[in-house]
Design an enzyme around this catalytic site. Sequence first.
Site, short mmCIF file in Angstrom:
data_model
loop_
_atom_site.label_atom_id
_atom_site.label_comp_id
_atom_site.label_asym_id
_atom_site.label_seq_id
_atom_site.Cartn_x
_atom_site.Cartn_y
_atom_site.Cartn_z
N GLU A 150 38.51 42.62 53.02
CA GLU A 150 38.38 41.41 52.52
C GLU A 150 40.04 40.86 52.32
OE1 GLU A 150 36.70 41.40 48.60
OE2 GLU A 150 38.11 40.06 47.78
N HIS B 205 32.98 48.11 43.22
CA HIS B 205 31.70 48.15 43.69
C HIS B 205 30.75 49.51 43.46
CE1 HIS B 205 33.02 45.21 47.15
NE2 HIS B 205 32.95 44.76 45.94
N GLY C 135 22.38 47.75 40.98
CA GLY C 135 23.02 48.29 42.28
C GLY C 135 23.00 49.83 42.22
N ASN D 137 30.65 43.63 50.56
CA ASN D 137 30.63 43.38 49.10
C ASN D 137 29.02 43.49 48.65
OD1 ASN D 137 32.81 42.08 50.50
ND2 ASN D 137 33.49 41.70 48.59
N PHE E 76 26.81 42.10 46.15
CA PHE E 76 25.71 41.31 45.29
C PHE E 76 24.59 40.64 45.87
CE2 PHE E 76 29.02 37.83 44.43
CZ PHE E 76 28.31 36.68 45.29
P1 FAD Z 1 25.90 44.07 36.79
O1 FAD Z 1 26.16 42.63 37.26
O2 FAD Z 1 27.05 44.81 36.36
O3 FAD Z 1 25.37 43.54 35.24
C1 FAD Z 1 24.96 44.59 34.22
C2 FAD Z 1 24.90 43.84 32.95
O4 FAD Z 1 24.26 44.87 31.93
C3 FAD Z 1 26.32 43.59 32.54
O5 FAD Z 1 26.27 42.35 31.93
C4 FAD Z 1 26.55 44.63 31.12
O6 FAD Z 1 27.29 44.04 30.19
C5 FAD Z 1 25.06 44.82 30.89
N1 FAD Z 1 24.89 46.03 30.23
C6 FAD Z 1 25.33 47.38 30.82
N2 FAD Z 1 25.01 48.33 29.69
C7 FAD Z 1 24.45 47.77 28.86
C8 FAD Z 1 23.99 48.35 27.44
N3 FAD Z 1 23.96 49.38 27.09
N4 FAD Z 1 23.20 47.37 26.68
C9 FAD Z 1 23.26 45.88 26.77
N5 FAD Z 1 23.53 45.68 28.33
C10 FAD Z 1 24.30 46.34 29.14
N6 FAD Z 1 30.66 41.93 44.46
C11 FAD Z 1 30.40 41.14 45.69
O7 FAD Z 1 29.26 41.13 46.23
N7 FAD Z 1 31.31 40.08 46.05
C12 FAD Z 1 32.40 40.02 45.42
O8 FAD Z 1 33.28 39.13 45.71
C13 FAD Z 1 32.50 40.81 44.31
N8 FAD Z 1 33.77 40.82 43.71
C14 FAD Z 1 34.17 41.53 42.59
C15 FAD Z 1 35.22 41.43 41.80
C16 FAD Z 1 35.45 42.14 40.65
C17 FAD Z 1 36.57 41.94 39.77
C18 FAD Z 1 34.32 43.20 40.22
C19 FAD Z 1 34.37 43.69 38.88
C20 FAD Z 1 33.15 43.14 41.06
C21 FAD Z 1 32.92 42.42 42.08
N9 FAD Z 1 31.87 42.64 42.88
C22 FAD Z 1 31.57 41.72 43.90
C23 FAD Z 1 30.80 43.46 42.59
C24 FAD Z 1 29.39 43.00 41.91
O9 FAD Z 1 29.95 42.18 40.88
C25 FAD Z 1 28.65 43.98 41.40
O10 FAD Z 1 28.37 44.69 42.35
C26 FAD Z 1 27.55 43.40 40.74
O11 FAD Z 1 27.65 42.41 39.59
C27 FAD Z 1 26.46 44.46 40.27
O12 FAD Z 1 25.25 43.90 39.86
P2 FAD Z 1 24.14 44.68 38.95
O13 FAD Z 1 22.84 43.69 38.63
O14 FAD Z 1 24.25 45.97 39.50
O15 FAD Z 1 24.96 44.93 37.41
#
Ligand code: FAD
Length: 490
Positions: A347, A430, A458, A468, A470
């Site tokens: 990227e 990630h 994830g 990436n 998501f």
């Molecule tokens: P998450 O999106 O992490 O959601 C989990 C949620 O559960 C969170 O809101 C958290 O607060 C909540 N949670 C956790 N534990 C608890 C608990 N005990 N009690 C209550 N709530 C809880 N991916 C891309 O594809 N493209 C990009 O450009 C990209 N850029 C990124 C840039 C940054 C800075 C970061 C940090 C990540 C990036 N990613 C990107 C990665 C992407 O954001 C993640 O892979 C994705 O958000 C994961 O989705 P998820 O549904 O697994 O969990």
Amino acid sequence: FEMIDKNVVIIGSGYGGSVAALRLCEKNIPVTLLEMGLDWEKSGQKFSSMINPGHSAAWLKTKTIAPFFNLFSLEKYTGALDRLDFEHIKIWLGRGVGGGSLVNGGMAVTPKKEYFKEVFPNLDAEKFYSKYFPLANKELKSNVASEEFLKDCSFYKFNRVGEEEAKKAGFKTVRVPNVYDFNYMEKEYKEEVPRSAFAGEVIYGNNHGKNSLDKTYLKKASATGKLEILELHQVNHITQNPDQSYSIDISVINTKGEEIQHKIINTKKLILSAGTMGSLELLLKSKAMKQLPMDDKIGKDWGNNGNFMTGRNWVKAFSGGTGFQQSTIPVGGIDHWEDKDRPFFVEIAPLPMGLNVATSLYLMVNKLKKYGEVNYDSVTQKLQLNWDQSHTAHMKDNAKYFLRTMNKANGGTRAHLLFHNGFGADVCYHPLGGIVLGKATDNYGRLNGHKNLYVIDGSLIPGTIGVNPFVTITAIAEYCMEEIIEKDFA
Ligand code: FAD
């Protein structure tokens, strides 16, 4: 202390949790969504920019936690960005209603079909590429910037330089879709609307332009009237009851992170969508503390998606550098995936410091050669991650090769100003895996040995997806929820 009964609870409002919420609510099934972070929209608070960090900049920390230049002190607050620090790796996460979508770069990349087949040999790839990936991209409002705009826009000089130099070094470049609304961005450029991508906003949240989950899946789910979102509800652990229902132990916190109420919610069905690290922590901790039955595959096949950050200093230093103003939204990639010996995707990342630092930043995505493993230490009550330099050695070799090739063709040096030795082997955006689809769960996210406990996030992807992640997390969530709703909620 309060005790409440529910039919369906989802923990976590990231990609997995938001898809699950919408698809259940659409079928008239009432859902309670527990999220430890803030509902930023409801709070009416603004997100802060990278050069002026405020409340949203960090989850309960007193100093900023960006990948570099952490010069700013903060008031402890339930901010949108969190970082988990392990010995050899730092993992960044989003916190708040919308999870990672609040803080990420919005790059909406569909993985290569051949690699998807390799990672998920048991899934019907044809159906994913004809149905679930297009559906995910549509719901996430993925779009592509116009070449006309990118050609002249001063905020994309870093990308033009990045692409030109990559081409000159013999690499192939690709345009990358994003969920940031490029129509909005064009207006932003003309100063017709408030600026966000062009005002240094991204990892501490975007006030405009970005179609984060609160503007897509969660908005649609809320419109059904069936969704209850409980913010600042931090789940501590889960207990299984004799009738195969679950009791969730919750601390309701204030914005300083202090517990203001203790709640138990009992639910017939529980969907765990706390993100890779969150879901692993809840399962492993609940096993250690509350004897939650658990398959020993949980914690295995974890990976950093081959994340390796690196950069180059003195890029075009004598001919204008990478630009004084930079958009925070990436639009370019370098596709070197077909090289059998050194496959990687890069990227071309912005470095919106408000200065012309003549530096190019790259987030590499490599393959994995060795998986990590996640455990729970009952003594320290923390997650342990078995991950060290042996896991990233080949990624470092790829980075060396990439930088050497780029510098030879274009000049520049390894980015010693950004990272120690120029390599950020410990930067992970990630985290993936640990509760792998078809291993720790059945082929649809039903956790082994449980009837009413599902994992949708994830952690289902075995450590790597080559781009990436998501869009893939969203597509897998769509696929799992379709089956689960049809069979288990009929
Ligand atoms: P998450 O999106 O992490 O959601 C989990 C949620 O559960 C969170 O809101 C958290 O607060 C909540 N949670 C956790 N534990 C608890 C608990 N005990 N009690 C209550 N709530 C809880 N991916 C891309 O594809 N493209 C990009 O450009 C990209 N850029 C990124 C840039 C940054 C800075 C970061 C940090 C990540 C990036 N990613 C990107 C990665 C992407 O954001 C993640 O892979 C994705 O958000 C994961 O989705 P998820 O549904 O697994 O969990």
